[in-house]
Enzyme design. Structure first.
Site, PDB file in Angstrom:
ATOM      1  N   LYS A  84       1.858 -47.192 -47.552  1.00 36.89           N
ATOM      2  CA  LYS A  84       2.340 -48.514 -47.979  1.00 36.89           C
ATOM      3  C   LYS A  84       2.075 -48.727 -49.479  1.00 36.89           C
ATOM      4  CE  LYS A  84       3.943 -50.127 -44.095  1.00 36.89           C
ATOM      5  NZ  LYS A  84       5.331 -50.585 -43.943  1.00 36.89           N
ATOM      6  N   SER A 103       0.963 -54.045 -46.167  1.00 34.34           N
ATOM      7  CA  SER A 103      -0.107 -54.251 -45.183  1.00 34.34           C
ATOM      8  C   SER A 103      -1.445 -54.485 -45.858  1.00 34.34           C
ATOM      9  CB  SER A 103      -0.205 -52.989 -44.323  1.00 34.34           C
ATOM     10  OG  SER A 103      -1.369 -53.010 -43.546  1.00 34.34           O
ATOM     11  N   TYR A 142      -1.747 -44.349 -43.257  1.00 36.59           N
ATOM     12  CA  TYR A 142      -0.838 -45.487 -43.092  1.00 36.59           C
ATOM     13  C   TYR A 142      -0.921 -46.412 -44.311  1.00 36.59           C
ATOM     14  CZ  TYR A 142       0.804 -50.055 -41.665  1.00 36.59           C
ATOM     15  OH  TYR A 142       1.440 -51.262 -41.649  1.00 36.59           O
TER      16      TYR A 142
HETATM   17  N1  UFG Z   1      -9.553 -54.081 -30.835  1.00 41.99           N
HETATM   18  C1  UFG Z   1     -10.343 -53.938 -29.695  1.00 41.99           C
HETATM   19  N2  UFG Z   1      -9.737 -53.477 -28.562  1.00 41.99           N
HETATM   20  C2  UFG Z   1      -8.405 -53.162 -28.501  1.00 41.99           C
HETATM   21  C3  UFG Z   1      -7.619 -53.331 -29.681  1.00 41.99           C
HETATM   22  C4  UFG Z   1      -8.246 -53.783 -30.827  1.00 41.99           C
HETATM   23  O1  UFG Z   1     -11.542 -54.191 -29.703  1.00 41.99           O
HETATM   24  O2  UFG Z   1      -7.912 -52.737 -27.443  1.00 41.99           O
HETATM   25  C5  UFG Z   1     -10.184 -54.584 -32.061  1.00 41.99           C
HETATM   26  C6  UFG Z   1     -10.069 -53.601 -33.214  1.00 41.99           C
HETATM   27  O3  UFG Z   1     -11.153 -52.726 -33.223  1.00 41.99           O
HETATM   28  C7  UFG Z   1     -10.013 -54.550 -34.412  1.00 41.99           C
HETATM   29  C8  UFG Z   1      -9.358 -55.819 -33.871  1.00 41.99           C
HETATM   30  O4  UFG Z   1      -9.482 -55.735 -32.460  1.00 41.99           O
HETATM   31  O5  UFG Z   1     -11.305 -54.860 -34.787  1.00 41.99           O
HETATM   32  C9  UFG Z   1      -7.903 -55.926 -34.242  1.00 41.99           C
HETATM   33  O6  UFG Z   1      -7.274 -54.696 -33.921  1.00 41.99           O
HETATM   34  P1  UFG Z   1      -5.684 -54.507 -33.947  1.00 41.99           P
HETATM   35  O7  UFG Z   1      -5.412 -53.102 -33.513  1.00 41.99           O
HETATM   36  O8  UFG Z   1      -5.028 -55.610 -33.193  1.00 41.99           O
HETATM   37  O9  UFG Z   1      -5.311 -54.721 -35.464  1.00 41.99           O
HETATM   38  P2  UFG Z   1      -5.856 -53.954 -36.761  1.00 41.99           P
HETATM   39  O10 UFG Z   1      -6.700 -54.956 -37.492  1.00 41.99           O
HETATM   40  O11 UFG Z   1      -6.445 -52.652 -36.476  1.00 41.99           O
HETATM   41  O12 UFG Z   1      -4.479 -53.633 -37.463  1.00 41.99           O
HETATM   42  C10 UFG Z   1      -3.856 -54.492 -38.343  1.00 41.99           C
HETATM   43  C11 UFG Z   1      -2.371 -54.154 -38.345  1.00 41.99           C
HETATM   44  C12 UFG Z   1      -2.160 -52.763 -38.893  1.00 41.99           C
HETATM   45  C13 UFG Z   1      -2.835 -52.646 -40.240  1.00 41.99           C
HETATM   46  C14 UFG Z   1      -4.304 -52.998 -40.129  1.00 41.99           C
HETATM   47  C15 UFG Z   1      -4.969 -52.977 -41.477  1.00 41.99           C
HETATM   48  O13 UFG Z   1      -1.851 -54.237 -37.043  1.00 41.99           O
HETATM   49  O14 UFG Z   1      -0.785 -52.523 -39.048  1.00 41.99           O
HETATM   50  O15 UFG Z   1      -4.428 -54.309 -39.613  1.00 41.99           O
HETATM   51  O16 UFG Z   1      -6.310 -52.637 -41.321  1.00 41.99           O
HETATM   52  F1  UFG Z   1      -2.771 -51.389 -40.699  1.00 41.99           F
END
Ligand code: UFG
Length: 324
Positions: free
Chosen positions: A144, A116, A140
């Protein structure tokens, strides 16, 4: 060729099963169904087993001759990992060690592992390549990175051949709408945006608009799940001719903000995305964008579904008629 897909009932694993079956590869799925879906296992047999059960792993690996394992099983929610670190290390690290030992007992010497972008922590450059310092900021990501280290040691000690693929943000669904992203609870941006449009989820919470980005919302690098599947198959071929433990980033090289995702969804669906502003979510870096040059150069990977619009369209096809 026969491949054991651990976690093949999950979002990325099920797309992998579909992809490999389409290439004529024999697929067997091993999954404990704790977050995966029985309905997503449409290609190959399902063995219900947990990575913490070594006897079950022996039975699975002894059930036929496997040429390789692809390992997608993991708890993968950053926030949850902050409050339940034991659970994350046990499943993601101990479970993987059990799998590696079972592979060794059964003479399986090739592994493609789901790593990741979370291994990098807070990035110190606009675009992250594989040599960027690894400094995870949550259990997490740390779990990894620990496995990546184990794979490097196993290459030296036991000759295990492995590729760890560091995904950025997986998105989209299969073109025929047969499988797609479905988590309970759903925390990811694109599914939450589309569920808000459909009314099957609450109004989207935009987590923070005071980041140092073009519009104040977080920027991520979205990569289509079918392109991830293609990269896994290329990684497997790469291991035929090479020893050692290798790592590759998988992203599109383009970042999109939360507000750009909302705009793309409004364009694709023709409907407004109900949303409200909420505080920042703990552990979210402002910008995460991959350089995938190494995967392109060495694996010959060419993402086929680039562009935010294409990925949101694909996810929308799934969410409108999600079957599970
Ligand atoms: N976000 C929102 N509202 C939501 C969900 C997400 O504003 O309801 C924002 C988050 O704050 C983030 C972006 O949208 O800025 C993307 O969020 P996600 O949860 O879709 O994805 P992440 O970037 O947090 O997660 C991804 C992978 C994880 C990994 C991570 C590494 O899904 O497995 O990147 O930082 F760990």
């Amino acid at each position: 060729m026969n491949v054991l897909l651990c976690g093949g009932a999950g979002y990325i694993g099920s797309h992998m099963a579909r992809y490999l079956a389409g290439e004529g590869v024999g697929v067997t799925v091993l999954d404990n169904l704790c977050t995966g879906h029985r309905e997503a296992v449409q290609w190959g047999d399902l063995i219900e087993a947990d990575l913490l059960d070594s006897a079950a792993l022996d039975r699975a690996l002894g059930s036929r001759r496997f040429d390789a394992v692809m390992h997608f099983c993991a708890h993968s929610l950053v926030g949850e990992s902050m409050v339940s670190p034991y659970r994350y290390y046990q499943n993601n690290v101990t479970g993987t060690l059990n799998l590696l030992e079972a592979m060794q007992r059964h003479g399986v010497q090739r592994l493609v592992f789901s790593s990741s972008a979370a291994v990098y922590g807070q990035p110190n450059s606009a675009v992250i390549d594989e040599d960027h310092p690894k400094a995870p900021i949550n259990p997490y990501g740390a779990s990894k990175l620990m496995v990546e280290r184990v794979l490097a040691d196993a290459a030296v000690a036991y000759g295990l051949r492995s590729v760890a693929l560091r995904y950025f943000n997986a998105a989209g669904a299969s073109a025929d709408g047969s499988i797609g992203e479905s988590h309970q609870p759903e925390t990811h941006l694109i599914p939450n945006v589309l569920r808000a449009v459909l009314g099957s989820g609450p109004a989207l919470k935009v987590f923070g608009d005071d980041y140092p980005t073009l519009d104040g919302t977080c920027v991520r690098d979205y990569v289509h799940v079918e392109d991830l599947a293609q990269a896994h198959q290329l990684a497997l071929s790469y291991l035929s001719g090479r020893e050692g433990a290798h790592v590759f980033n998988l992203g599109s090289g383009h970042g999109y903000s939360v507000r750009q995702v909302i705009a793309a969804a409004e364009q694709v669906t023709g409907r407004p995305v109900p949303h409200t502003l909420a505080p920042r979510r703990a552990g979210d870096p402002a910008v995460l964008v991959a350089s995938s040059e190494r995967a392109q150069q060495e694996l010959g990977w060419r993402p086929r579904h680039a562009g935010l619009q294409v990925m949101v369209e694909s996810a929308w096809r799934w969410h409108r008629q999600a079957k599970f």
